[in-house]
Design a protein around this motif. Structure first.
Motif, PDB file in Angstrom:
ATOM      1  N   UNK A 103       0.847  -1.188   0.000  1.00 44.99           N
ATOM      2  CA  UNK A 103       0.000   0.000   0.000  1.00 44.99           C
ATOM      3  C   UNK A 103       0.895   1.256   0.000  1.00 44.99           C
ATOM      4  N   UNK A 104       0.618   2.195  -0.886  1.00 47.91           N
ATOM      5  CA  UNK A 104       1.430   3.419  -0.936  1.00 47.91           C
ATOM      6  C   UNK A 104       2.615   3.320  -1.875  1.00 47.91           C
ATOM      7  N   UNK A 105       2.825   2.146  -2.463  1.00 51.21           N
ATOM      8  CA  UNK A 105       3.930   1.982  -3.410  1.00 51.21           C
ATOM      9  C   UNK A 105       3.426   2.065  -4.857  1.00 51.21           C
ATOM     10  N   UNK A 106       4.376   2.135  -5.791  1.00 51.14           N
ATOM     11  CA  UNK A 106       4.023   2.375  -7.195  1.00 51.14           C
ATOM     12  C   UNK A 106       4.652   1.337  -8.119  1.00 51.14           C
ATOM     13  N   UNK A 107       3.902   0.938  -9.144  1.00 48.32           N
ATOM     14  CA  UNK A 107       4.454   0.047 -10.165  1.00 48.32           C
ATOM     15  C   UNK A 107       5.244   0.882 -11.159  1.00 48.32           C
ATOM     16  N   UNK A 108       6.387   0.356 -11.589  1.00 51.15           N
ATOM     17  CA  UNK A 108       7.254   1.117 -12.496  1.00 51.15           C
ATOM     18  C   UNK A 108       8.123   0.177 -13.310  1.00 51.15           C
ATOM     19  N   UNK A 109       8.683   0.749 -14.390  1.00 50.92           N
ATOM     20  CA  UNK A 109       9.699   0.032 -15.149  1.00 50.92           C
ATOM     21  C   UNK A 109      11.034   0.675 -14.796  1.00 50.92           C
ATOM     22  N   UNK A 110      11.968  -0.107 -14.269  1.00 46.01           N
ATOM     23  CA  UNK A 110      13.202   0.495 -13.760  1.00 46.01           C
ATOM     24  C   UNK A 110      14.061   1.082 -14.877  1.00 46.01           C
ATOM     25  N   UNK A 111      14.031   0.499 -16.080  1.00 47.60           N
ATOM     26  CA  UNK A 111      14.835   1.113 -17.147  1.00 47.60           C
ATOM     27  C   UNK A 111      14.296   2.498 -17.495  1.00 47.60           C
ATOM     28  N   UNK A 112      12.963   2.649 -17.431  1.00 46.15           N
ATOM     29  CA  UNK A 112      12.394   3.987 -17.664  1.00 46.15           C
ATOM     30  C   UNK A 112      12.749   4.942 -16.519  1.00 46.15           C
ATOM     31  N   UNK A 113      12.697   4.424 -15.294  1.00 45.78           N
ATOM     32  CA  UNK A 113      13.060   5.252 -14.136  1.00 45.78           C
ATOM     33  C   UNK A 113      14.509   5.738 -14.287  1.00 45.78           C
ATOM     34  N   UNK A 114      15.379   4.833 -14.728  1.00 48.14           N
ATOM     35  CA  UNK A 114      16.791   5.195 -14.911  1.00 48.14           C
ATOM     36  C   UNK A 114      16.956   6.306 -15.941  1.00 48.14           C
ATOM     37  N   UNK A 115      16.242   6.187 -17.062  1.00 50.53           N
ATOM     38  CA  UNK A 115      16.315   7.220 -18.097  1.00 50.53           C
ATOM     39  C   UNK A 115      15.830   8.564 -17.566  1.00 50.53           C
ATOM     40  N   UNK A 116      14.782   8.532 -16.764  1.00 55.76           N
ATOM     41  CA  UNK A 116      14.200   9.756 -16.192  1.00 55.76           C
ATOM     42  C   UNK A 116      15.195  10.401 -15.218  1.00 55.76           C
ATOM     43  N   UNK A 117      15.763   9.576 -14.334  1.00 57.22           N
ATOM     44  CA  UNK A 117      16.737  10.110 -13.367  1.00 57.22           C
ATOM     45  C   UNK A 117      17.962  10.683 -14.091  1.00 57.22           C
ATOM     46  N   UNK A 118      18.373  10.013 -15.180  1.00 54.77           N
ATOM     47  CA  UNK A 118      19.549  10.483 -15.926  1.00 54.77           C
ATOM     48  C   UNK A 118      19.289  11.864 -16.512  1.00 54.77           C
ATOM     49  N   UNK A 119      18.078  12.083 -17.027  1.00 55.36           N
ATOM     50  CA  UNK A 119      17.744  13.403 -17.578  1.00 55.36           C
ATOM     51  C   UNK A 119      17.785  14.466 -16.484  1.00 55.36           C
ATOM     52  N   UNK A 120      17.240  14.121 -15.319  1.00 55.94           N
ATOM     53  CA  UNK A 120      17.275  15.061 -14.188  1.00 55.94           C
ATOM     54  C   UNK A 120      18.725  15.383 -13.827  1.00 55.94           C
ATOM     55  N   UNK A 121      19.564  14.340 -13.791  1.00 53.30           N
ATOM     56  CA  UNK A 121      20.965  14.541 -13.408  1.00 53.30           C
ATOM     57  C   UNK A 121      21.666  15.422 -14.438  1.00 53.30           C
ATOM     58  N   UNK A 122      21.449  15.121 -15.730  1.00 54.18           N
ATOM     59  CA  UNK A 122      22.120  15.902 -16.775  1.00 54.18           C
ATOM     60  C   UNK A 122      21.680  17.356 -16.742  1.00 54.18           C
ATOM     61  N   UNK A 123      20.386  17.580 -16.488  1.00 56.55           N
ATOM     62  CA  UNK A 123      19.959  18.972 -16.474  1.00 56.55           C
ATOM     63  C   UNK A 123      20.488  19.689 -15.232  1.00 56.55           C
TER      64      UNK A 123
END
Lengths: 564, 258
Positions: free
Chosen positions: A135-155
C-alpha cells in the motif's frame, strides 16, 4: 559425488583489476566525484550532490570542470536496469521535494494486491504477509526510471558517460583514486582493431561504486580491501517479461510454491510476480535463489512453463510479449549478514545493490539504493565543506554511520535471517520467517549461516520443460533477441570460467544461463569442454554467483532494455 | 584543409517504426536517434583527411531540430571541431528544400571538401548531396569507398565501386561533394577526453526559415503505411526430382517470378 562449481575456480585474479595510476598525463582525466553506474543509487547520488553543490559554488569550483561524472556500461542510462518493480517512493519524495507524485516516472499506485500459493493446476490465496504489503507503493519500469533520473541529473550539470565500463580500480597507497575505463575496439584475441580506443584513468577526489548487483569493481574492492561480511553474498536470478495485455491487470500478484519444488533436496527458494504497468501492459517474472541443487533447473524455461498456469494465462490471454520485452538479472539476497564489513574505503563508497541493500521478504531494494546514494552525496559534501581529507579512512566512515542510522539498516536487521531460514526447505523456512516477522527479528535471533551459491552441491536431475509455442512461451534465443542485445561479436571474451568442468557443473551452467551463453564442445582430442558465446551475454551475473566471474565487456554491449 | 560533413540524425536501424494513428507520419515517441550510419563513415573519412594534412577544420553541418544536437556532439566527440545547426523546427523539408538551405550555408564557409553519407537510412532518398552539388555547380561522386588527397592538395582521388566488383577511380578537383559508402575504415570510438571536450565545442545555430527564400518542398506526403508483414517461408521435402518440380511450379504459379 559432492560436485560444486567452486571446485573449478575461474581464471581470474583480483590483482589484475587493481592498478596504480598511469604515468602518461594525457591518459588521465580528472573529475571531481566519480560515480560508477547510472542506476537508481548512482543517479540519486549524482542528483543529491549537484543539489548540494548548487548551494556552495566555491566547493563546486574546487571540483574542476567536471564536478560529477557518471560511468555507465550500457548503451544508455537504463539499458541494463531491470526490476519488478514496485517502488517505495520515499527516496523520490526526499530527492524531488518540489515534484508531485504524478510527476514521478511511475505507472501508477498499487491499488490491490494478492498473494497465492500455487500447485501445478490450482492457486490458493493466502493472506498478504506483513513484509510484502505494498500500500502506498508504485508500479514502475526500472529502465524507464533510470532514463528519467539520468535526464534530471544531466539537467543539473552531471556528466553521464554511457558505453563506458569501469575496468580497473585505481588504488595508490591504499586509497581508491578513481577508475580505469575499458578499452574499445579490440578483436576476439585482444589485438587492437583500426578503431582501437584505449581506456583512460578517471581520477577523482572520491569514487562512488554504484554498479548494482555483481559489480565488477565493487567485488574487486571488497576482495582487495578484505571487507567481506560475515556471510557470503548469495543471489537469486530473476527472469522477466513485459506484455501487452488485452484487459488491464487490476492488482499486484505474488505467488509462492509451484513451479518450484519445496523439498530440502532441491533447495528451490523464490516466487513469481505480476504487476500492472498502466492499463495495457503487465510485467511478470520468476525469481529463483541460486542456491538450488538440481543442475537441470533453468529459470528461463521454468518461467515459460509458469506462464501456462491458469492464473497467469488468464492475464496474458489475447496479449503479446513486447518485441523488446524480455530480460534477466540477479538480485543480491544475502541481506544483513552478507553486507561488507565496511561501506566506505579510503576514497570510495559502496552503494545500493552493489553493497547488497536488498530486503528479500519485502522484495525491495530500489528505495534503499537511492537513499544510500543520497547519504553518500551528503557524506562527501560534508567532507568537502569541512575541508577534510577524502583519502583518509576516517573521513568517509561517516557514510557507514549514516547508513546505520537510516531505515536501510533497521529494515535489513529485522529480516536478517529470513532468507537463510529457507535453506531448510519451504515449510520450516516459512514457519521460521513467520516467527521472525511477529517478533521483528528477535526470535530466534543470532546469525544464520549460509554457503555461497557456488558451494552448493549439485546433482543432475531430469527436469523437463514445455516446448515453446512462440506465442505464450519462447526459447532462450528468441528471448535473448527480445532483450535488445546486439553486442559486437568480435571482441574479447569477458566471461571468466574454467572450461574443464564436471558434467554436472557444465549442465548447471548451460541450464542456468537464460541467454544461451554456454554449450558443450568436443575438442579434437575428444575432450568435452564448455564453450562460450559471450556476445549473447545479458550481464545477469548468475555465472559469478555460480562459480565463474563476469568482467565488463566493451562499453555499450549487452541488453538494451527499455521497459524492464 | 577545411572539410564539412553533412550529418543527419536518423532513427536507430533497430528501431521498430510505428506510424501515427492518422497515418500522417512516423510516430517518434519511442525512437532512439543516431547519426545516420553512412554519415558516421563520412565523419571518419573527414577526420582522417584532416589528420593526413595535419591542419584544418572539420565542421558538422546538420539540418534538423534541436534533438539533432546530441548526434552532432557525438561527431564532435569523435574529433570534429565545431558544428552548424540549421534549425528546421516547425518546417517540413524534402530533399529539395534541404539541398537549398545547405547550398546557402556551405559557400560562406569556403570548404575544400564536403563529405556526406551515400544516403540517409531513414527515407533512403539519396538526393540531398546531389542537389547541393547541382545548386553549387560542384562536382559530386557517389558512392565512394576510398579518398586520397593529391600531393598539391588541389584534388582528390576517389574510388567508387560499381557492379560486379569493378572499381572506378576518379580524380576530382576541389571543392567537391563526396558521398561515403561503408568504407575501409570503421568509424572511431569517441574517447572520453573527446566526449568531455565535445560538450563545450561551439555549435552555431541558423534558422532554416531564413534561408529558404520562398522555396517550398516539391514533395507532398499524402499517406504513410508499413510494408506488409513478411510471410513465413516454405520448406519443400521429398526426393530431389519431386522437390525441383514443385519449386518450379511454385515459382511460376505462386511467386510469379519465372
Amino acid at each position: 559425488m559432492n560436485d560444486t562449481p567452486s571446485q573449478y575456480p575461474p581464471p581470474f585474479q583480483v590483482s589484475d583489476y587493481v592498478t596504480k595510476l598511469t604515468s602518461t598525463p594525457d591518459k588521465q582525466l580528472p573529475v571531481g566525484v566519480l560515480i560508477v553506474g547510472a542506476g537508481p543509487a548512482g543517479l540519486a547520488a549524482a542528483i543529491r550532490l549537484s543539489q548540494l553543490l548548487e548551494t556552495a559554488p566555491e566547493i563546486k569550483q574546487s571540483l574542476g570542470d567536471f564536478p560529477i561524472a557518471v560511468l555507465e556500461k550500457g548503451k544508455y542510462p537504463g539499458a541494463h536496469l531491470l526490476s519488478g518493480a514496485v517502488i517505495n517512493p520515499i527516496a523520490f519524495r526526499k530527492l524531488f521535494p518540489n515534484l508531485k507524485e504524478s510527476d514521478f516516472p511511475f505507472y501508477g499506485p498499487v491499488e490491490k494486491e494478492s498473494v497465492y500459493f500455487l500447485t501445478a493446476k490450482n492457486s490458493f490465496p493466502i493472506p498478504v504477509p506483513p513484509t510484502m504489503k505494498n500500500h502506498g507503493n508504485f508500479a514502475a519500469s526500472l529502465s524507464k526510471v533510470g532514463g528519467w533520473l539520468a535526464k534530471k541529473a544531466e539537467s543539473a550539470g552531471v556528466t553521464i558517460l554511457p558505453e563506458t565500463t569501469g575496468s580497473k580500480l585505481l588504488v595508490e597507497d591504499g586509497v581508491v583514486r578513481g577508475v580505469r575505463t575499458g578499452d574499445k575496439g579490440r578483436d576476439r584475441n585482444g589485438s587492437p582493431l583500426s578503431n582501437f580506443e584505449e581506456g583512460v584513468d578517471m581520477v577523482a577526489q572520491a569514487t562512488i561504486l554504484a554498479e548494482g548487483t555483481q559489480g565488477h569493481l565493487t567485488q574487486t574492492a571488497i576482495e582487495h580491501f578484505k571487507i567481506k561480511g560475515p556471510n557470503p553474498q548469495i543471489y537469486a536470478l530473476g527472469v522477466k517479461e513485459v506484455w501487452e495485455v488485452a484487459k488491464p491487470l487490476d492488482r499486484v500478484i505474488h505467488t509462492m510454491g509451484w513451479p518450484l519444488r519445496l523439498g530440502k533436496k532441491y533447495g528451490e527458494f523464490g516466487g513469481s510476480f505480476a504487476y500492472p504497468l498502466g492499463k495495457d501492459k503487465a510485467s511478470l517474472g520468476l525469481v529463483v535463489g541460486l542456491d538450488y541443487h538440481d543442475a537441470s533447473l533453468s529459470v528461463h524455461d521454468l518461467f515459460q512453463e509458469m506462464k501456462c498456469h491458469p492464473i497467469f494465462r488468464k492475464i496474458l490471454e489475447g496479449g503479446k510479449r513486447l518485441d523488446k520485452g524480455w530480460g534477466a538479472k540477479t538480485i543480491p539476497e544475502g541481506g544483513f549478514y552478507a553486507l561488507p564489513k565496511r561501506l566506505s574505503l579510503p576514497g570510495a563508497l559502496l552503494l545500493g545493490d552493489a553493497a547488497g541493500f536488498v530486503n528479500v521478504p519485502a522484495l525491495k531494494g530500489i528505495h534503499y539504493a537511492m537513499w544510500s546514494g543520497m547519504l553518500a552525496a551528503e557524506t562527501i559534501f560534508e567532507a568537502l565543506r569541512g575541508k577534510k581529507d577524502l583519502k583518509s579512512a576516517e573521513t568517509l566512515k561517516s557514510y557507514d554511520t549514516a547508513v546505520q542510522k537510516s531505515f536501510i539498516w533497521k529494515d535489513l536487521y529485522q529480516v536478517r535471517n529470513m532468507r537463510q531460514a529457507f535453506q531448510w526447505g519451504f515449510v520450516p523456512g516459512g514457519i521460521l520467517a513467520g516467527m521472525m516477522t511477529v517478533t521483528k527479528g528477535l526470535f530466534p535471533g543470532g546469525q544464520f549461516r549460509a554457503k555461497a551459491d557456488s558451494e552448493q552441491t549439485l546433482f543432475l536431475g531430469n527436469k523437463k520443460y514445455v516446448k515453446p509455442d512462440n506465442k505464450y512461451t519462447f526459447d532462450k534465443l528468441s528471448s535473448t533477441y527480445a532483450s535488445g542485445n546486439r553486442s559486437r561479436d568480435s571482441q574479447p571474451n569477458h566471461i571468466k570460467i574454467s572450461q574443464d568442468v564436471s558434467e554436472v557443473v557444465g549442465e548447471a551452467w548451460i541450464h542456468m544461463c537464460p541467454a544461451n551463453v554456454y554449450e558443450w564442445h568436443t575438442t579434437p582430442e575428444g575432450k568435452k569442454q564448455i564453450q562460450l558465446n559471450p556476445s549473447n551475454c545479458i550481464h545477469c551475473g548468475a555465472i559469478t554467483a555460480k562459480g565463474g566471474r563476469l568482467t565488463p565487456p566493451e562499453g555499450g554491449s549487452g541488453p538494451e532494455y527499455t521497459e524492464m | 584543409m577545411k572539410i564539412a560533413v553533412l550529418l543527419k540524425q536518423t532513427p536507430d536501424t533497430e528501431t521498430k517504426i510505428k506510424i501515427k494513428s492518422d497515418a500522417s507520419g512516423v510516430d517518434e515517441t519511442d525512437i532512439k536517434w543516431i547519426i545516420n550510419t553512412y554519415d558516421e563513415y563520412a565523419v571518419e573519412e573527414a577526420l582522417r583527411l584532416k589528420e593526413a594534412v595535419g591542419t584544418g577544420e572539420v565542421v558538422i553541418v546538420t539540418a534538423g531540430i534541436k534533438r539533432a544536437v546530441e548526434s552532432m556532439r557525438q561527431a564532435l566527440a569523435m574529433g570534429a571541431d565545431r558544428g552548424i545547426l540549421i534549425d528546421t523546427e516547425g518546417l517540413t523539408l524534402d530533399s529539395y528544400t534541404a539541398a537549398v538551405i545547405l547550398a546557402k550555408v556551405l559557400p560562406n564557409e569556403k570548404f575544400d571538401i564536403v563529405l556526406a553519407g551515400k544516403q540517409a537510412v531513414d527515407d533512403d532518398c539519396v538526393q540531398v548531396a546531389h542537389g547541393v552539388a547541382t545548386l553549387l555547380d560542384w562536382p559530386c561522386v557517389w558512392p565512394i569507398e576510398h579518398i586520397e588527397l593529391s600531393g598539391d592538395k588541389k584534388s582528390v582521388m576517389v574510388v567508387r565501386p560499381v557492379s560486379g566488383g569493378t572499381k572506378e577511380v576518379f580524380e576530382v578537383g576541389l571543392p567537391t561533394i563526396l558521398c561515403c559508402d561503408k568504407g575501409e575504415h570503421d568509424p572511431r570510438y569517441a574517447s572520453l577526453p573527446g566526449i568531455m571536450k565535445a560538450k563545450t565545442k561551439p555549435i552555431q545555430e541558423l534558422k532554416a526559415a531564413d534561408l529558404l527564400a520562398g522555396e517550398t518542398p516539391k514533395v507532398k506526403w499524402v499517406n504513410f503505411s508499413l510494408p506488409p508483414d513478411r510471410q513465413a517461408g516454405k520448406i519443400l521435402k521429398g526426393e530431389p526430382e519431386q522437390v525441383c518440380a514443385e519449386l518450379v511450379k511454385l515459382l511460376r504459379e505462386e511467386a510469379k517470378v519465372i
